[in-house]
Design a protein around this motif. Sequence first.
Motif, PDB file in Angstrom:
ATOM      1  N   HIS A  66       0.850  -1.195   0.000  1.00  0.00           N
ATOM      2  CA  HIS A  66       0.000   0.000   0.000  1.00  0.00           C
ATOM      3  C   HIS A  66       0.882   1.239   0.000  1.00  0.00           C
ATOM      4  O   HIS A  66       1.977   1.218   0.563  1.00  0.00           O
ATOM      5  CB  HIS A  66      -0.886   0.052   1.251  1.00  0.00           C
ATOM      6  CG  HIS A  66      -1.794  -1.126   1.393  1.00  0.00           C
ATOM      7  ND1 HIS A  66      -2.871  -1.348   0.574  1.00  0.00           N
ATOM      8  CD2 HIS A  66      -1.766  -2.163   2.275  1.00  0.00           C
ATOM      9  CE1 HIS A  66      -3.480  -2.461   0.936  1.00  0.00           C
ATOM     10  NE2 HIS A  66      -2.814  -2.980   1.967  1.00  0.00           N
ATOM     11  N   GLN A  84       0.344  -0.785   8.716  1.00  0.00           N
ATOM     12  CA  GLN A  84      -0.885  -0.660   7.920  1.00  0.00           C
ATOM     13  C   GLN A  84      -1.224   0.814   7.774  1.00  0.00           C
ATOM     14  O   GLN A  84      -0.729   1.644   8.536  1.00  0.00           O
ATOM     15  CB  GLN A  84      -2.031  -1.404   8.597  1.00  0.00           C
ATOM     16  CG  GLN A  84      -2.262  -0.932  10.022  1.00  0.00           C
ATOM     17  CD  GLN A  84      -3.221  -1.843  10.764  1.00  0.00           C
ATOM     18  OE1 GLN A  84      -3.184  -3.055  10.594  1.00  0.00           O
ATOM     19  NE2 GLN A  84      -4.085  -1.258  11.573  1.00  0.00           N
ATOM     20  N   LEU A  85      -2.067   1.129   6.811  1.00  0.00           N
ATOM     21  CA  LEU A  85      -2.486   2.528   6.631  1.00  0.00           C
ATOM     22  C   LEU A  85      -3.836   2.716   7.328  1.00  0.00           C
ATOM     23  O   LEU A  85      -4.686   1.829   7.271  1.00  0.00           O
ATOM     24  CB  LEU A  85      -2.612   2.867   5.139  1.00  0.00           C
ATOM     25  CG  LEU A  85      -1.327   2.789   4.321  1.00  0.00           C
ATOM     26  CD1 LEU A  85      -1.589   3.190   2.863  1.00  0.00           C
ATOM     27  CD2 LEU A  85      -0.229   3.678   4.907  1.00  0.00           C
ATOM     28  N   PRO A  86      -4.016   3.868   7.986  1.00  0.00           N
ATOM     29  CA  PRO A  86      -5.307   4.102   8.643  1.00  0.00           C
ATOM     30  C   PRO A  86      -6.414   4.257   7.599  1.00  0.00           C
ATOM     31  O   PRO A  86      -6.182   4.820   6.527  1.00  0.00           O
ATOM     32  CB  PRO A  86      -5.082   5.424   9.386  1.00  0.00           C
ATOM     33  CG  PRO A  86      -3.969   6.099   8.668  1.00  0.00           C
ATOM     34  CD  PRO A  86      -3.095   5.006   8.122  1.00  0.00           C
ATOM     35  N   LEU A  87      -7.598   3.737   7.902  1.00  0.00           N
ATOM     36  CA  LEU A  87      -8.723   3.814   6.965  1.00  0.00           C
ATOM     37  C   LEU A  87      -9.863   4.641   7.551  1.00  0.00           C
ATOM     38  O   LEU A  87     -10.038   4.694   8.769  1.00  0.00           O
ATOM     39  CB  LEU A  87      -9.235   2.403   6.640  1.00  0.00           C
ATOM     40  CG  LEU A  87      -8.235   1.451   5.979  1.00  0.00           C
ATOM     41  CD1 LEU A  87      -8.910   0.114   5.681  1.00  0.00           C
ATOM     42  CD2 LEU A  87      -7.658   2.040   4.688  1.00  0.00           C
ATOM     43  N   THR A  88     -10.611   5.275   6.657  1.00  0.00           N
ATOM     44  CA  THR A  88     -11.803   6.008   7.102  1.00  0.00           C
ATOM     45  C   THR A  88     -12.942   5.011   7.281  1.00  0.00           C
ATOM     46  O   THR A  88     -12.808   3.831   6.933  1.00  0.00           O
ATOM     47  CB  THR A  88     -12.245   7.040   6.058  1.00  0.00           C
ATOM     48  OG1 THR A  88     -12.595   6.337   4.859  1.00  0.00           O
ATOM     49  CG2 THR A  88     -11.137   8.027   5.740  1.00  0.00           C
ATOM     50  N   GLY A 108     -13.660   2.952   4.441  1.00  0.00           N
ATOM     51  CA  GLY A 108     -12.586   2.070   3.988  1.00  0.00           C
ATOM     52  C   GLY A 108     -11.592   2.697   3.034  1.00  0.00           C
ATOM     53  O   GLY A 108     -10.790   2.019   2.406  1.00  0.00           O
ATOM     54  N   LYS A 109     -11.618   4.062   2.905  1.00  0.00           N
ATOM     55  CA  LYS A 109     -10.596   4.730   2.091  1.00  0.00           C
ATOM     56  C   LYS A 109      -9.400   5.049   2.993  1.00  0.00           C
ATOM     57  O   LYS A 109      -9.540   5.165   4.209  1.00  0.00           O
ATOM     58  CB  LYS A 109     -11.151   6.043   1.516  1.00  0.00           C
ATOM     59  CG  LYS A 109     -12.203   5.808   0.449  1.00  0.00           C
ATOM     60  CD  LYS A 109     -12.335   6.982  -0.494  1.00  0.00           C
ATOM     61  CE  LYS A 109     -13.012   8.182   0.147  1.00  0.00           C
ATOM     62  NZ  LYS A 109     -13.247   9.264  -0.791  1.00  0.00           N
ATOM     63  N   ILE A 110      -8.217   5.223   2.364  1.00  0.00           N
ATOM     64  CA  ILE A 110      -7.050   5.578   3.166  1.00  0.00           C
ATOM     65  C   ILE A 110      -7.301   6.938   3.811  1.00  0.00           C
ATOM     66  O   ILE A 110      -7.697   7.890   3.141  1.00  0.00           O
ATOM     67  CB  ILE A 110      -5.781   5.622   2.282  1.00  0.00           C
ATOM     68  CG1 ILE A 110      -5.478   4.220   1.762  1.00  0.00           C
ATOM     69  CG2 ILE A 110      -4.588   6.152   3.072  1.00  0.00           C
ATOM     70  CD1 ILE A 110      -4.349   4.164   0.745  1.00  0.00           C
ATOM     71  N   ASP A 111      -7.091   7.022   5.120  1.00  0.00           N
ATOM     72  CA  ASP A 111      -7.360   8.263   5.861  1.00  0.00           C
ATOM     73  C   ASP A 111      -6.128   9.168   5.812  1.00  0.00           C
ATOM     74  O   ASP A 111      -5.287   9.154   6.716  1.00  0.00           O
ATOM     75  CB  ASP A 111      -7.735   7.922   7.304  1.00  0.00           C
ATOM     76  CG  ASP A 111      -8.299   9.122   8.042  1.00  0.00           C
ATOM     77  OD1 ASP A 111      -8.107  10.267   7.563  1.00  0.00           O
ATOM     78  OD2 ASP A 111      -8.928   8.921   9.085  1.00  0.00           O
ATOM     79  N   LYS A 112      -6.053   9.947   4.737  1.00  0.00           N
ATOM     80  CA  LYS A 112      -4.860  10.791   4.553  1.00  0.00           C
ATOM     81  C   LYS A 112      -4.788  11.886   5.598  1.00  0.00           C
ATOM     82  O   LYS A 112      -3.693  12.315   5.968  1.00  0.00           O
ATOM     83  CB  LYS A 112      -4.859  11.398   3.148  1.00  0.00           C
ATOM     84  CG  LYS A 112      -4.597  10.349   2.079  1.00  0.00           C
ATOM     85  CD  LYS A 112      -4.127  10.979   0.788  1.00  0.00           C
ATOM     86  CE  LYS A 112      -3.531   9.898  -0.107  1.00  0.00           C
ATOM     87  NZ  LYS A 112      -3.013  10.434  -1.366  1.00  0.00           N
TER      88      LYS A 112
END
Length: 545
Positions: free
Chosen positions: A465, A519-523, A526-530
Motif C-alpha cells: 500500500h 498498515q495505513l489508517p482507513l476512514t 474504507g478509504k485511506i485516511d490521509k
Amino acid sequence: MSIAFSAWPAELAARYRAKGYWLDLPMTHILQEQMRQRPEAPAILCGERSFSYAQLDTLSDSLAAALHQQGLRTHDTALVQLPNQAEFFITYLALLKLGVAPVNALFSHQRLELLAYARQIQPRLVIGSTQHSLFANGDFLNELRDVAPSLHAVMLEASEGAQLPASCLRLADCLAAPAEGYTPTPTSADQVAFFQLSGGSTGTPKLIPRTHNDYYYSVRRSVEICQLSPETRFLCALPAGHNYTMSSPGVLGVFVAGGTVIMARDPEPLNCFALIERHQVNWVPLVPPAVALWLKEAPSHRARLSSLKVIQVGGANFAEALARRVPAELGCQLQQVFGMAEGLVNYTRLDDEPERIFTTQGCPMSPDDEIRVMDVDGQPVPQGQPGMLATRGPYTFRGYYQSPEHNAQVFDAEGFYYSGDLVEQDAQGYLRVVGRVKDQINRGGEKIAAAEVENLLLQHPGITHAAVVAMPDELMGEKSCACVVASDSALKPAALRKYLRAQGVAEFKLPDRFQFLEQLPLTAVGKIDKQRLRNALQASSSEQR
Ligand code: AMP
Ligand code: DBH
C-alpha cells in the motif's frame, strides 16, 4: 482538422466579445504590434546575447519556415522542452505563427511526463535540448516515435558542434535559414493556441487547451493591472513555460507592453542579484521558497537591488510573516498572485493598502470572472467563511484535453471549474487561500499529484500500500511523504527513490521522506485516511523542533 476542445457556450462567448475581452486576433498579433511600434527595442537579454523585437520576428519566421518545409502544418501539435533561454520564446512565437500547438514541458520533466503528453497530443514535432539527459542520445526519440510515428525532431545544442541524435535538425540551423516570403498561418483566434500544464491531482498529467482569445485577454488584462510599460525590465527566473511566468503578466505581458525580459536559469539569489544590478531589473515574479532565500541573502546586497519596483509572489501559500518583510528588506513593493494554469488569476493591486497586500492573495483580474465559494453540499457559504472555489470566466478553460471523466468531476452543470482550493472571500471580493481539497502536494509552487506517485510506488513488487501526503516544511511550505506498507521489510528509502528515478519521473516528485507502516489508517468507508496520516506527520515534525 482543428484541435477538439471544450469551447465556451455561444452566449458567454458573445458577451466576452461584446465587452472587448476577446479580440478575435491570434497571439502573433503581439509581435506584429511591436514591429509597428518599436522593432529595435530590446525584447530579450539572454547571457551575452540581446534580441530586439525585430530579431524575434525574423528568427521566429525562420524557424516557422524551416518547420513548414519539413511538412508541419496548421493544427499539428508539438512537444517542446527547452531551458530558460531566449530560444524558448522564439520557438513559442514560431509555433504560433505556424499554427502548431505545443505542450511546453518543464525542463525538470522526465521520460514519464513527456511520454504522457505525447500520448495525449500525438505530436508531429519534438523540440528539445541536448542539455537534457533525455535527448543526450537518440534512445528517447525512438521511444517517442513509437508513440507518435511521424515525429520530426529539432534540437537545441548544449554547446556548439555537440553531437546530435540521428535524424534531428539543429535549432540553430533552423534559426539561421532565410525565411523570405514566409507568411504566418496561425490557427484562428477561437481555436487552441497551445496547451498549458495542470499541476494535477490524478494519475496522468492533464493538459489545458488555451485559445488565442482567452489567453491573449488574460495577458492584456494582466498588463493593465500590473501597469507594465516599455520601461519594464522583467527577470524571468521561474520556469519559462509555467503559466505564471508566461502570462501573469509574464513574459508575454512584457512583450505586449514593449518592455525587456532578462533570462535567468533559475531563481538562485546571487546569480539573480547580479542580473538585477547589471540590467536594472524592476519586476520579478517569484514563488515563496525563492523569496525566503532572497530575504536571507538580501542584507549584504541591498544596493544591488535598488532598481527593483515590484516582486510578485504566487504559486503556493505565502506566509504573512514573510510577506511583511518584503518591502522593508528587499526595498520594493509586493504583489500577491493566486493563479492557475486552468485560467483564473487574482492579483493584489499596486495601490491596495499594505495590510491587504500582506494578508490576501488578491481579487480576480476580470470584471467577468465569476467566483463561487461552496460547501460540500453544493451551497454557497456565507461571506468570509471558507469553502471550495468554483469559477468560470473569459479566460478560464471549460475542460481538460481528452478527459471526459475527470471533467465530469471538476465542472458543474453551469460550467464552473472547481479548482480544489479552499478559499475565503471578503466583502471587497479579495480571496485568501486557506487550504485545499485536491489530492496534491504543493512543494514550493511545484505541484505533485499524489495519485501519480502512488501508482508508481505500487508497481514496486515490495510495496503493498502507498499513500503520498504533504508534510509541513519551513522553506518549501510543504514537502512530500510517502507512507508505505512494504511486504519486503528490507526495503529502504534510497532503493525506492532509485526505483522511481529509473521509471523516469521528475525529480521534484520523489518523496522527501518515506514512512514505513504496518498498515495505513482507513476512514469509516474504507478509504485511506490521509488526514490522519498528515496529522501524525505534523505532530512528529513539531516534536522534532
Ligand atoms: P496549477 O494547476 O499547476 O496551475 O496550480 C494552480 C494551483 O496553485 C492553485 O489551484 C493553488 O492551489 C496553487 N496556488 C497558486 N497561487 C497560489 C497562492 N498565491 N497561494 C496559495 N496557493 C496558490
Ligand atoms: O501556481 C500557478 O499555477 C500560478 C500562480 C500564479 C499561475 O498559473 C498563475 C499565477 O498564472
